[in-house]
Design a protein around this motif. Sequence first.
Motif, PDB file in Angstrom:
ATOM      1  N   TYR A  98      27.342  21.198 -28.802  1.00 40.49           N
ATOM      2  CA  TYR A  98      26.455  21.416 -27.661  1.00 40.49           C
ATOM      3  C   TYR A  98      25.053  21.672 -28.209  1.00 40.49           C
ATOM      4  O   TYR A  98      24.878  21.956 -29.399  1.00 40.49           O
ATOM      5  CB  TYR A  98      26.920  22.585 -26.790  1.00 40.49           C
ATOM      6  N   TYR A 100      22.263  23.768 -28.999  1.00 38.08           N
ATOM      7  CA  TYR A 100      21.926  25.182 -29.131  1.00 38.08           C
ATOM      8  C   TYR A 100      20.413  25.375 -29.071  1.00 38.08           C
ATOM      9  O   TYR A 100      19.921  26.299 -28.420  1.00 38.08           O
ATOM     10  CB  TYR A 100      22.477  25.724 -30.451  1.00 38.08           C
ATOM     11  N   GLN A 161      28.581  25.465 -18.157  1.00 38.17           N
ATOM     12  CA  GLN A 161      27.610  26.164 -18.989  1.00 38.17           C
ATOM     13  C   GLN A 161      27.614  27.671 -18.737  1.00 38.17           C
ATOM     14  O   GLN A 161      27.272  28.452 -19.625  1.00 38.17           O
ATOM     15  CB  GLN A 161      26.214  25.599 -18.731  1.00 38.17           C
ATOM     16  N   LEU A 164      29.262  29.830 -21.263  1.00 42.67           N
ATOM     17  CA  LEU A 164      28.533  30.201 -22.476  1.00 42.67           C
ATOM     18  C   LEU A 164      27.748  31.493 -22.244  1.00 42.67           C
ATOM     19  O   LEU A 164      27.559  32.278 -23.165  1.00 42.67           O
ATOM     20  CB  LEU A 164      27.600  29.073 -22.907  1.00 42.67           C
ATOM     21  N   TYR A 167      30.269  34.043 -22.652  1.00 42.02           N
ATOM     22  CA  TYR A 167      30.581  34.167 -24.073  1.00 42.02           C
ATOM     23  C   TYR A 167      29.544  35.025 -24.798  1.00 42.02           C
ATOM     24  O   TYR A 167      29.873  35.799 -25.702  1.00 42.02           O
ATOM     25  CB  TYR A 167      30.660  32.786 -24.733  1.00 42.02           C
ATOM     26  N   VAL A 211      32.429  27.328 -30.204  1.00 40.16           N
ATOM     27  CA  VAL A 211      31.189  27.938 -29.733  1.00 40.16           C
ATOM     28  C   VAL A 211      30.352  28.421 -30.908  1.00 40.16           C
ATOM     29  O   VAL A 211      29.169  28.117 -31.032  1.00 40.16           O
ATOM     30  CB  VAL A 211      31.488  29.101 -28.769  1.00 40.16           C
TER      31      VAL A 211
END
Length: 243
Positions: A98, A100, A161, A164, A167, A211
């Motif tokens: 993904y 970042y 999303q 995240l 997360y 991740v």
Amino acid sequence: MTSSIPATPLHDSAAPQVDDAIRSRRSVRAFLPRPVESSLISEILDLARWAASGSNTQPWKVAVLRGETLARVVEQVGIADRAAAADPAEAARHQAEYDYYPATWTEPYIGRRRQTGWGLYGLLGIGKGDKERMQEQHGRNFRFFDAPVGLIFTVDRIMGQGSLLDYGMFLQTVMLAARARGLHTCPQAAWNRYAGVIRPLIGAKPQDMVVCGMAMGYADPDDPVNGFQPPRIAAGEFVRWFE
């Protein structure tokens, strides 16, 4: 139905301890070989499960790496990283799962990034243009900076999303719980580039998106790299009040 929300706030004496855990958390890049007990790792992760998540989805999955498995992941990802550094075609095979970082950097973010990068390299005596030593230092990411514990965090790809965001709260809770117990950590997004190498080694499935990774252990107080702490902007620079 009775509420489970505590009727009283945390005792005033707890605030300094929480504050200290927050302020003393930093990305540590040199660890002692001292083992971390399984019970302590379990305690930290059991506490982190109380982190907030949208609709209580709790999207986190954690692989705890130690011993032979840790060594195997470090070895295989290290091989892939060195090959990618030497061969553009090999590098193209390993793409981050993904985005970042932004595709185009602007101020003030690029300035902060450069300040952090050159501050760290300067502390280590790595000059501009010294690509070999830069690559060597970057490669230490893939040894978890010699920490005795490596964590790999994954999430099901079907999640959006927003997961995240969830997360991030989970990861911060892990790091603060570790600090409260005398441990240090280093969250590492670099690992997601080598997800294809990592997944088979930790029994993850193709739908499990990597991740990030995280080094965990006891900081080496004598290593100069652990004296590095990038500056933080004051709250007044990012807060706007409305009444």
